[in-house]
Design a protein around this motif. Structure first.
Motif, PDB file in Angstrom:
ATOM      1  N   PHE A 396       1.336  -1.097   0.165  1.00 54.51           N
ATOM      2  CA  PHE A 396      -0.197   0.161   0.220  1.00 54.51           C
ATOM      3  C   PHE A 396       0.896   1.829  -0.141  1.00 54.51           C
ATOM      4  CE2 PHE A 396      -2.686  -3.560   1.643  1.00 54.51           C
ATOM      5  CZ  PHE A 396      -3.601  -3.042   0.731  1.00 54.51           C
ATOM      6  N   GLN A 399       0.177   4.829  -1.273  1.00 56.54           N
ATOM      7  CA  GLN A 399      -1.611   5.569  -0.466  1.00 56.54           C
ATOM      8  C   GLN A 399      -0.750   6.039   0.786  1.00 56.54           C
ATOM      9  OE1 GLN A 399      -4.412   2.119  -0.012  1.00 56.54           O
ATOM     10  NE2 GLN A 399      -5.955   3.921  -0.209  1.00 56.54           N
ATOM     11  N   SER A 402       1.281   9.168   0.731  1.00 54.67           N
ATOM     12  CA  SER A 402      -0.249  10.669  -0.741  1.00 54.67           C
ATOM     13  C   SER A 402      -0.557  10.640   1.152  1.00 54.67           C
ATOM     14  CB  SER A 402      -1.100  10.114  -0.922  1.00 54.67           C
ATOM     15  OG  SER A 402      -0.327   9.096  -2.440  1.00 54.67           O
ATOM     16  N   ILE A 430      -6.766   5.292   6.579  1.00 53.75           N
ATOM     17  CA  ILE A 430      -6.183   5.150   5.909  1.00 53.75           C
ATOM     18  C   ILE A 430      -5.603   3.817   5.285  1.00 53.75           C
ATOM     19  CG2 ILE A 430      -4.948   5.705   3.495  1.00 53.75           C
ATOM     20  CD1 ILE A 430      -6.571   7.853   3.933  1.00 53.75           C
ATOM     21  N   LEU A 437      -8.209   9.286   0.126  1.00 57.06           N
ATOM     22  CA  LEU A 437      -7.082  10.030   0.662  1.00 57.06           C
ATOM     23  C   LEU A 437      -7.695  11.580  -1.102  1.00 57.06           C
ATOM     24  CD1 LEU A 437      -4.072   7.772   0.422  1.00 57.06           C
ATOM     25  CD2 LEU A 437      -4.133  10.281   1.154  1.00 57.06           C
TER      26      LEU A 437
ATOM     27  N   SER B  66      -8.063  -4.450  -2.957  1.00 61.06           N
ATOM     28  CA  SER B  66      -6.619  -3.070  -3.558  1.00 61.06           C
ATOM     29  C   SER B  66      -6.254  -4.101  -4.407  1.00 61.06           C
ATOM     30  CB  SER B  66      -5.734  -3.063  -2.815  1.00 61.06           C
ATOM     31  OG  SER B  66      -4.673  -2.779  -2.891  1.00 61.06           O
ATOM     32  N   GLN B 275      -9.059   6.979  -7.183  1.00 59.31           N
ATOM     33  CA  GLN B 275      -9.021   5.590  -5.548  1.00 59.31           C
ATOM     34  C   GLN B 275      -8.848   4.894  -6.755  1.00 59.31           C
ATOM     35  OE1 GLN B 275      -9.657   6.130  -2.378  1.00 59.31           O
ATOM     36  NE2 GLN B 275      -9.482   8.759  -2.720  1.00 59.31           N
ATOM     37  N   GLN B 279      -4.750   4.927  -6.962  1.00 60.12           N
ATOM     38  CA  GLN B 279      -4.195   4.001  -5.946  1.00 60.12           C
ATOM     39  C   GLN B 279      -4.551   2.644  -5.935  1.00 60.12           C
ATOM     40  OE1 GLN B 279      -5.862   6.622  -2.384  1.00 60.12           O
ATOM     41  NE2 GLN B 279      -5.256   8.104  -3.429  1.00 60.12           N
ATOM     42  N   GLN B 281      -7.266   1.330  -5.609  1.00 62.22           N
ATOM     43  CA  GLN B 281      -8.629   1.118  -4.179  1.00 62.22           C
ATOM     44  C   GLN B 281      -9.557   0.625  -5.327  1.00 62.22           C
ATOM     45  OE1 GLN B 281      -7.563   0.617  -1.364  1.00 62.22           O
ATOM     46  NE2 GLN B 281      -5.467   0.661  -2.318  1.00 62.22           N
TER      47      GLN B 281
END
Lengths: 437, 318
Positions: A396, A399, A402, A430, A437, B66, B275, B279, B281
């Motif tokens: 991750f 993330q 960030s 998070i 985010l 994810s 997102q 990322q 996600q």
């Protein structure tokens, strides 16, 4: 007339299409072509490497990724998430390796190959970036690190002995006493996290607990600690000091280069990557660079400053690792090629031609490099890479990065009392998927 | 003088509207059956290409998922929706999006109406003027975003030079308000022609004889505009507002190109994009897509109800 012309155009178009299709087919039947996705650094040498490492069994074709790290990552990820079989080799920023490996997108090196990729010659800081779950998932190609660059005259005037380890406090004070500045990277982007991470590790702490960092969402957040506060204190001190550069909040690797040899003023201390040496060497006598050889001689370098006096600093680690796509049709060839483009010869070429420093100790000791760089600089680089600290190795990571940026930027609002706590709370939320985010 | 609207298009139509069910003859029943058959393939295809991704997003939104940690995928029920709806960022971005929607549509409506009047009343060089007005709409949004980004640039843009009360080194993209102005200018420039086109169709519907009657009665130009032209165009105006509002609510390209969401200029679409695409996600990103879809429905519903838009009426159907 018109229809004849149109017919001709159609014929030409279909011929062009047909031949390109044929060419595409030819590739799969005869000698396979391995696609190597590279980032734009050092293209000339990488093209040469691709040619040199092509064999009778396969050819290596270079594919260029976009310039920004975020775009490089998303482009590769989109291909790999879709199971793209044409992504054979890729140049990866070390922080992407855990993400990609955890997703199962990288073909691990096994047995002899793993030993070849990661032998004792590889410097520790670089070696740490290519393992995931006890497997070797990429091959270190070149290693980047930061040192503190400075004007010898400035340090001397301030009475700072740069042959000994220095602390951030000393550097900031020395610069402000003499009217110099301190150059860092504190825009809201990845290199700011690089700085924060090194400051925290230099105080003996971590953003995430290294023992649980590989657990992904369950990793323990440890940024709210004494080390976190010590890091915040350094940033606060610089932001409040006259040594801060005017563009501190938007500073990047390039913005502070011009402050080293300014028209007026004593210059600066600057933490920056290894490219700085070749940059100033190439700028002698030009605007933004040293006026002459003699002024270039005034450029000094020393190990990354300590966050806490007496505790060894942990310089940042960057560079490029070569990964092999898990969906490649020719993983064996691709791994063979990965070994070839990361061997000592390749690393030496990258260092000498492009200023991209090796990840292997033996290359630092080679004749080619000792000719191109001062001996003490080479030693400083290899020592920094060997003892450097990695950024959190997490699936991750983007993330995490960030989240840290959002709470630590702007550097002018950082406070040791509140910033580590706030960022820890946010980071925890998070990781648990409880905040956006 | 009271507002005058045209009667529905023909006496026949008027009768039909008064007693709609009485005319369901065999012929019209057969016609509507034929219509069903004719649209069936299109509906089936639409379901295939739109329903699947929508249902898939709905399904994914119930997971913590994810792309880089596929093994950690976990069913979390509606937790992602809770996270999104309780997050400050989500509401800030929603406020941004609604703000952009209201301001741009308001400007586009006024400017678009002026353009429509010009195109409608033009006597000479009609084709040339109409084409010129429509050019921005033919330009790809990303291109228009870049063009306006350069225009607003403090190093090589012309905007600072043209505006008398602004310094030549003024940085438009350094702060929230000025960045939003730049984004909205680009958006308005790009889509006003679309608005003008829809309004032009509405203008053409206003019966000439009614305007002449008003003129004979001594109505001024202003009175004719407010009492005759606009009321008769209401349906067309509302369709134009509806289409543009829904488009504006999904604003993405201009923000992506001009600020990349910096200084809080992010829209809901951009948040969703970050997102999912940046990322990886998929869970929370899908939840946001579903919320985006629902809010578009809400916007459409509110506009339709608030302004009592009758889409069929706008298309000149009975």
């Amino acid at each position: 007339m018109t229809s004849t012309r149109r017919r001709t155009a159609v014929a030409v178009a279909s011929l062009a299409l047909g031949s390109s299709l044929l060419a595409a087919c030819g590739g799969s039947e005869g000698k396979p072509t391995l696609n190597w996705y590279i980032n734009p650094d050092g293209q000339d040498t990488l093209n040469q490497l691709a040619e040199d490492c092509s064999t009778d069994d396969y050819d290596i074709a270079i594919q260029l990724l976009p310039a920004s790290a975020t775009d490089q990552r998303t482009q590769l990820a989109r291909r790999l998430a879709a199971g793209d079989s044409s992504t054979d080799l890729m140049s990866l920023d070390p922080v992407f390796v855990p993400e990609f490996a955890n997703a199962g997108w990288l073909e691990p090196f096994e047995g002899d190959l793993a030993d070849q990729v990661l032998d004792d010659d590889v410097l520790r800081g670089a070696a740490e970036t290519v393992t995931w779950n006890d497997e070797v998932v990429a091959a270190p190609q070149w290693a980047n690190t930061q040192v503190v660059w400075f004007r010898k005259s400035l340090a001397e005037a301030a009475g700072l002995d740069m042959s000994q380890p220095v602390t951030w406090d000393q550097v900031i004070e020395a610069a402000s006493e003499e009217g110099g500045t301190v150059g860092v990277q504190a825009n809201r982007y990845e290199a700011y996290v690089v700085w924060i991470n090194s400051l925290i590790q230099g105080a003996g702490g971590n953003i995430l607990d290294p023992d649980t960092v590989e657990d992904g969402r369950d990793a323990k957040v440890t940024i709210d600690s004494e080390a976190g506060a010590a890091a915040a204190a350094v940033i606060e001190k610089l932001a409040d000091s006259p040594a801060a550069q005017p563009d501190l909040t938007t500073s990047n690797e390039g913005t502070s280069l011009g402050q080293m040899f300014p028209e007026n003023g004593p210059g600066e201390f600057m933490t920056n990557w290894t490219f700085v040496y070749k940059n100033y060497e190439g700028l002698i006598g030009q605007p933004g660079g040293p006026a002459d050889e003699q002024e270039f001689e005034d450029l000094g370098w020393a190990r990354y400053p300590q966050t806490v006096e007496g505790e060894e600093s942990r310089p940042p680690i960057g560079g490029i690792d070569i990964g092999v796509g898990a969906f490649s049709e020719h993983p064996d060839f691709a791994q063979e090629a990965a070994v070839c483009v990361t061997n000592a010869e390749a690393q030496s070429a990258l260092a000498v031609n492009e200023g991209l420093m090796p990840s292997r100790q033996s290359v630092y000791d080679s004749a080619e490099l000792t000719e191109a760089y001062p001996a003490d600089l080479l030693q400083l680089y290899s020592e920094s890479v060997d003892t450097g600290g990695p950024r959190p190795k997490s699936a991750f990571y983007s993330q995490i990065s960030s989240a840290v940026q959002s709470r630590w930027h702007s550097p002018r609002s950082v406070s040791p009392d509140s910033t580590p706590k706030q960022s820890a709370d946010f980071l925890t939320a998070i990781l648990r998927g409880e905040a956006l985010l | 003088m009271s507002t005058t609207t045209a009667p529905a298009q023909s006496p026949k139509n008027q009768r039909r509207r008064k007693e709609p069910k009485a005319v369901a003859s065999d012929r019209s029943r057969a016609e509507s059956r034929l219509a069903l058959y004719l649209v069936a393939p299109a509906v089936a295809l639409m379901l295939l290409v739109t329903a699947f991704p929508m249902l898939r997003a709905l399904y994914l939104s119930l997971f913590s998922y994810s792309l880089t940690a596929p093994d950690d995928r976990e069913f979390v029920g509606l937790a992602n929706y809770g996270t999104a709806l309780s997050d400050r960022l989500f509401w800030m971005d929603t406020a941004n999006t609604v703000g952009i929607m209201i301001i741009t549509v308001a400007f586009e409506l006024v400017i678009g109406f002026v353009f429509a009047m010009v195109m409608h009343r033009l006597i000479f060089a009609r084709g040339l003027v109409r084409t010129s007005i429509l050019i921005p709409y033919g330009i790809i949004t990303v291109v228009s975003g870049f063009a306006w980004q350069f225009a607003f640039s403090n190093t090589n843009g012309f905007v600072n030079g043209w505006l008398p009360f602004i310094g030549d080194d003024f940085t438009w993209f350094a702060e929230y308000q000025t960045s939003m102005v730049a984004i909205m200018v680009s958006e308005i420039w790009k889509t006003t022609p679309f608005m003008a086109l829809l309004l032009l169709a509405g203008l053409a519907q206003v019966p000439e004889d009614m305007l002449e009657a008003a003129k004979v009665d001594g109505a001024t130009w202003w009175q004719r505009l407010w009492k005759v032209i606009l009321p008769n165009m209401r349906a067309a105006i509302m369709v134009a507002v509806l289409f543009r509002a829904l488009d504006a609510y999904r604003i993405f390209d201009n923000i992506f190109v001009m600020t990349a969401g910096a200084n809080g200029t992010e829209s809901i679409s951009f948040l969703t994009y970050r997102q999912v695409i940046e990322q990886f996600q998929l869970g929370i990103g899908s939840a946001l897509s579903v919320l985006l879809f629902l809010s578009v429905l809400v916007v459409a519903f509110v506009i339709v109800k608030l302004f009592r838009v009758n889409l069929a009426n706008a298309r000149q159907e009975g």
